[in-house]
Write an enzyme that holds these catalytic residues in place. Structure first.
Site, PDB file in Angstrom:
ATOM      1  N   ILE A  95       0.826  -1.206   0.000  1.00 11.53           N
ATOM      2  CA  ILE A  95       0.000   0.000   0.000  1.00 11.53           C
ATOM      3  C   ILE A  95       0.863   1.261   0.000  1.00 11.53           C
ATOM      4  O   ILE A  95       0.535   2.261  -0.655  1.00 11.53           O
ATOM      5  CB  ILE A  95      -0.914  -0.030   1.240  1.00 11.53           C
ATOM      6  N   GLU A 139      15.159   1.020   8.714  1.00 10.53           N
ATOM      7  CA  GLU A 139      14.833  -0.342   9.148  1.00 10.53           C
ATOM      8  C   GLU A 139      14.161  -0.227  10.526  1.00 10.53           C
ATOM      9  O   GLU A 139      14.797   0.134  11.513  1.00 10.53           O
ATOM     10  CB  GLU A 139      16.133  -1.167   9.206  1.00 10.53           C
ATOM     11  N   TYR A 156      -0.760  -8.792  16.390  1.00 10.01           N
ATOM     12  CA  TYR A 156      -1.052  -7.807  15.346  1.00 10.01           C
ATOM     13  C   TYR A 156      -2.164  -6.855  15.800  1.00 10.01           C
ATOM     14  O   TYR A 156      -2.017  -5.630  15.745  1.00 10.01           O
ATOM     15  CB  TYR A 156      -1.443  -8.526  14.055  1.00 10.01           C
ATOM     16  N   LYS A 181      -1.824  -2.789  16.829  1.00 14.53           N
ATOM     17  CA  LYS A 181      -2.596  -1.740  16.154  1.00 14.53           C
ATOM     18  C   LYS A 181      -3.387  -0.908  17.168  1.00 14.53           C
ATOM     19  O   LYS A 181      -3.577   0.292  16.993  1.00 14.53           O
ATOM     20  CB  LYS A 181      -3.515  -2.360  15.094  1.00 14.53           C
ATOM     21  N   THR A 184      -2.318  -7.553  -0.600  1.00 18.98           N
ATOM     22  CA  THR A 184      -0.885  -7.245  -0.561  1.00 18.98           C
ATOM     23  C   THR A 184      -0.138  -8.470  -0.063  1.00 18.98           C
ATOM     24  O   THR A 184      -0.734  -9.518   0.170  1.00 18.98           O
ATOM     25  CB  THR A 184      -0.573  -6.078   0.407  1.00 18.98           C
TER      26      THR A 184
HETATM   27  N1  LIG Z   1      -3.087  -5.349   3.590  1.00 18.23           N
HETATM   28  C1  LIG Z   1      -4.118  -5.104   4.380  1.00 18.23           C
HETATM   29  O1  LIG Z   1      -5.202  -5.705   4.234  1.00 18.23           O
HETATM   30  C2  LIG Z   1      -3.994  -4.077   5.471  1.00 18.23           C
HETATM   31  C3  LIG Z   1      -5.155  -3.716   6.166  1.00 18.23           C
HETATM   32  C4  LIG Z   1      -5.071  -2.761   7.171  1.00 18.23           C
HETATM   33  C5  LIG Z   1      -3.840  -2.186   7.468  1.00 18.23           C
HETATM   34  N2  LIG Z   1      -2.728  -2.557   6.783  1.00 18.23           N
HETATM   35  C6  LIG Z   1      -1.454  -1.912   7.140  1.00 18.23           C
HETATM   36  O2  LIG Z   1      -0.907  -1.281   6.008  1.00 18.23           O
HETATM   37  C7  LIG Z   1       0.524  -1.171   6.165  1.00 18.23           C
HETATM   38  C8  LIG Z   1       1.197  -1.641   4.894  1.00 18.23           C
HETATM   39  O3  LIG Z   1       0.948  -3.033   4.757  1.00 18.23           O
HETATM   40  P1  LIG Z   1       0.794  -3.763   3.345  1.00 18.23           P
HETATM   41  O4  LIG Z   1      -0.481  -4.479   3.359  1.00 18.23           O
HETATM   42  O5  LIG Z   1       1.125  -2.846   2.241  1.00 18.23           O
HETATM   43  O6  LIG Z   1       1.914  -4.887   3.522  1.00 18.23           O
HETATM   44  P2  LIG Z   1       3.224  -5.186   2.694  1.00 18.23           P
HETATM   45  O7  LIG Z   1       2.918  -5.330   1.255  1.00 18.23           O
HETATM   46  O8  LIG Z   1       3.864  -6.316   3.403  1.00 18.23           O
HETATM   47  O9  LIG Z   1       4.086  -3.853   2.891  1.00 18.23           O
HETATM   48  C9  LIG Z   1       4.638  -3.555   4.142  1.00 18.23           C
HETATM   49  C10 LIG Z   1       5.674  -2.495   3.967  1.00 18.23           C
HETATM   50  O10 LIG Z   1       6.320  -2.288   5.231  1.00 18.23           O
HETATM   51  C11 LIG Z   1       7.728  -2.455   5.042  1.00 18.23           C
HETATM   52  N3  LIG Z   1       8.342  -3.042   6.219  1.00 18.23           N
HETATM   53  C12 LIG Z   1       8.083  -4.255   6.772  1.00 18.23           C
HETATM   54  N4  LIG Z   1       8.919  -4.466   7.799  1.00 18.23           N
HETATM   55  C13 LIG Z   1       9.704  -3.376   7.890  1.00 18.23           C
HETATM   56  C14 LIG Z   1      10.789  -3.018   8.735  1.00 18.23           C
HETATM   57  N5  LIG Z   1      11.245  -3.847   9.669  1.00 18.23           N
HETATM   58  N6  LIG Z   1      11.383  -1.811   8.551  1.00 18.23           N
HETATM   59  C15 LIG Z   1      10.943  -0.974   7.595  1.00 18.23           C
HETATM   60  N7  LIG Z   1       9.949  -1.277   6.748  1.00 18.23           N
HETATM   61  C16 LIG Z   1       9.341  -2.464   6.894  1.00 18.23           C
HETATM   62  C17 LIG Z   1       7.875  -3.393   3.877  1.00 18.23           C
HETATM   63  O11 LIG Z   1       9.143  -3.257   3.299  1.00 18.23           O
HETATM   64  P3  LIG Z   1       9.800  -4.489   2.497  1.00 18.23           P
HETATM   65  O12 LIG Z   1       8.886  -4.775   1.339  1.00 18.23           O
HETATM   66  O13 LIG Z   1      11.124  -3.975   2.091  1.00 18.23           O
HETATM   67  O14 LIG Z   1       9.886  -5.624   3.466  1.00 18.23           O
HETATM   68  C18 LIG Z   1       6.755  -2.919   2.978  1.00 18.23           C
HETATM   69  O15 LIG Z   1       7.151  -1.804   2.225  1.00 18.23           O
HETATM   70  C19 LIG Z   1       0.862  -2.019   7.394  1.00 18.23           C
HETATM   71  O16 LIG Z   1       1.049  -1.163   8.492  1.00 18.23           O
HETATM   72  C20 LIG Z   1      -0.378  -2.878   7.588  1.00 18.23           C
HETATM   73  O17 LIG Z   1      -0.548  -3.265   8.931  1.00 18.23           O
HETATM   74  C21 LIG Z   1      -2.772  -3.487   5.785  1.00 18.23           C
END
Ligand SMILES: NC(=O)c1ccc[n+]([C@@H]2O[C@H](COP(=O)([O-])OP(=O)(O)OC[C@H]3O[C@@H](n4cnc5c(N)ncnc54)[C@H](OP(=O)(O)O)[C@@H]3O)[C@@H](O)[C@H]2O)c1
Length: 337
Positions: A46, A97, A212, A216, A249
């Site tokens: 996202i 990081e 998780y 949050k 994602t």
């Molecule tokens: N997907 C959903 O349904 C959903 C729903 C509600 C909220 N969210 C929230 O949206 C946010 C983004 O999630 P997403 O769904 O886009 O997941 P994602 O595709 O896994 O992306 C997560 C992002 O966070 C980065 N990240 C993970 N661990 C990290 C670390 N230790 N240090 C720095 N960066 C780190 C990742 O970088 P790398 O790719 O380099 O590892 C990636 O860019 C999260 O906070 C998640 O909880 C997601």
């Protein structure tokens, strides 16, 4: 402050499906003209989609925070290929990081050293893990990445945000914090002497799902604490949280294949695309002062209410925030500078 008078209890599949069927609205064109925007978690998911969208909305400068310089440069190349109107000098890559507090501090210091004004900060990095791993700083990884690291980043960037009129700080959070119920926090509330962070991050209660959801919830407590300490939005910045809704994602990338298969099948029916979810992140940055202290989701504020009562919220929020600040002071002595 979140609203307690909406639907509550476990977030339902019907709610998530409605979100999938009704994607959020799109941000207006040129809405970031002249603005400097910093985004973490922008190499994928996202956060990447939000960075791409903002790049197309004429920012003055885009700061891409990714776990490594290579990943950040990859995102930069990709964005420039898709938004050829943006000059490459308008994008700055800074590694961050979240499992390392020194890295988080370094990111903030680099941004402050190289950027005279910071209009928007979008903290999108986050994760879900199947097992309880710990970081070099000694915290469970789920807890540090989703709560403590964004909190440290927020306090470290606040002075620059305060110095930038009309600035915004937005946490990407999840409405799944509402899945934490009164029973989950009852033992902590029953014992005022018990350490809240030790309770939430302890090994005994750990499950992947609970870690998780509770992370949050704690990020919502951080939001409240920052808003209370920082004063009204007019004093700057506006500070809010947002939830992209259920999105397709790679969030479950660390889980066993069976879980990833299940989530992919579930998301195929229920979820939005990452691009659709990212619209909420982008429009949240444009809400203005009315968004201060609130959760922006599905083009509304707080369309789902917490699973704990308002009294429980107040009792826990103060305890959690003062303990979080004690941790942050170890890495940033004075939280006000
Ligand atoms: N997907 C959903 O349904 C959903 C729903 C509600 C909220 N969210 C929230 O949206 C946010 C983004 O999630 P997403 O769904 O886009 O997941 P994602 O595709 O896994 O992306 C997560 C992002 O966070 C980065 N990240 C993970 N661990 C990290 C670390 N230790 N240090 C720095 N960066 C780190 C990742 O970088 P790398 O790719 O380099 O590892 C990636 O860019 C999260 O906070 C998640 O909880 C997601």
């Amino acid at each position: 402050m979140v609203q307690f008078n909406g639907p509550h209890g476990k977030v339902t599949v019907a709610y998530l499906r409605q979100g999938g069927l009704n994607p959020p609205g799109e941000p207006p064109s040129e809405s970031f003209a002249g603005k400097t925007v910093a985004i973490t978690g922008c190499a994928s998911g996202i956060g990447y989609q939000a960075a791409l969208r903002i790049a197309a909305l004429k920012p003055k400068k885009l700061i891409l925070g990714a776990r490594t310089t290579e990943k950040g440069e990859g995102a930069k190349r990709d964005i420039l290929a898709k938004v050829p109107s943006l000059d490459s000098s308008a994008i700055q890559v800074v590694p961050v990081e979240y499992t390392s507090f020194p890295s988080v501090r370094q990111f903030a210091e680099t941004v402050k050293r190289t950027t005279p004004a910071l209009d928007c900060v979008l903290l999108s990095a986050g994760l879900a893990l199947p097992t309880r791993e710990t970081t070099a700083d000694g915290w469970p990884t789920t807890f540090q990445v989703n709560v403590l690291a964004p909190a440290l980043l927020a306090v470290a960037l606040l002075p620059l945000l305060r110095a930038t009129p009309g600035s915004v700080l937005e946490f990407v959070n999840s409405i799944s914090y509402c899945n934490v119920a009164s029973a989950d926090v009852a033992p902590l509330l029953a014992d005022p002497a018990r350490g809240a962070l030790a309770y939430f991050s302890g090994r005994e209660r750990w499950t992947a799902q609970r870690a998780y959801y509770e992370a949050k919830l704690l990020l919502m407590f951080v939001l409240d604490g920052l808003v209370e300490d920082n004063g009204p939005a007019a004093a700057g910045p506006t500070i809010l949280a947002c939830c992209p809704g259920q999105c397709k994602t790679n969030l479950y990338r660390e889980f066993p294949a069976a879980v990833r298969w299940f989530m992919a099948a579930f998301n195929a029916v229920i979820a939005r695309t990452a691009e659709q979810g990212s619209r909420t992140l982008v429009t949240g940055l444009l809400r203005g002062q009315e968004a201060h202290g609130r959760m922006w989701v599905n083009d509304h504020y707080d369309d789902w209410s917490p699973g704990i009562s308002e009294d429980e919220w107040k009792a826990l929020q103060g305890r959690v925030w003062s303990e979080v600040k004690a941790v942050l002071r170890q890495y940033k002595g004075d939280l006000n500078t």
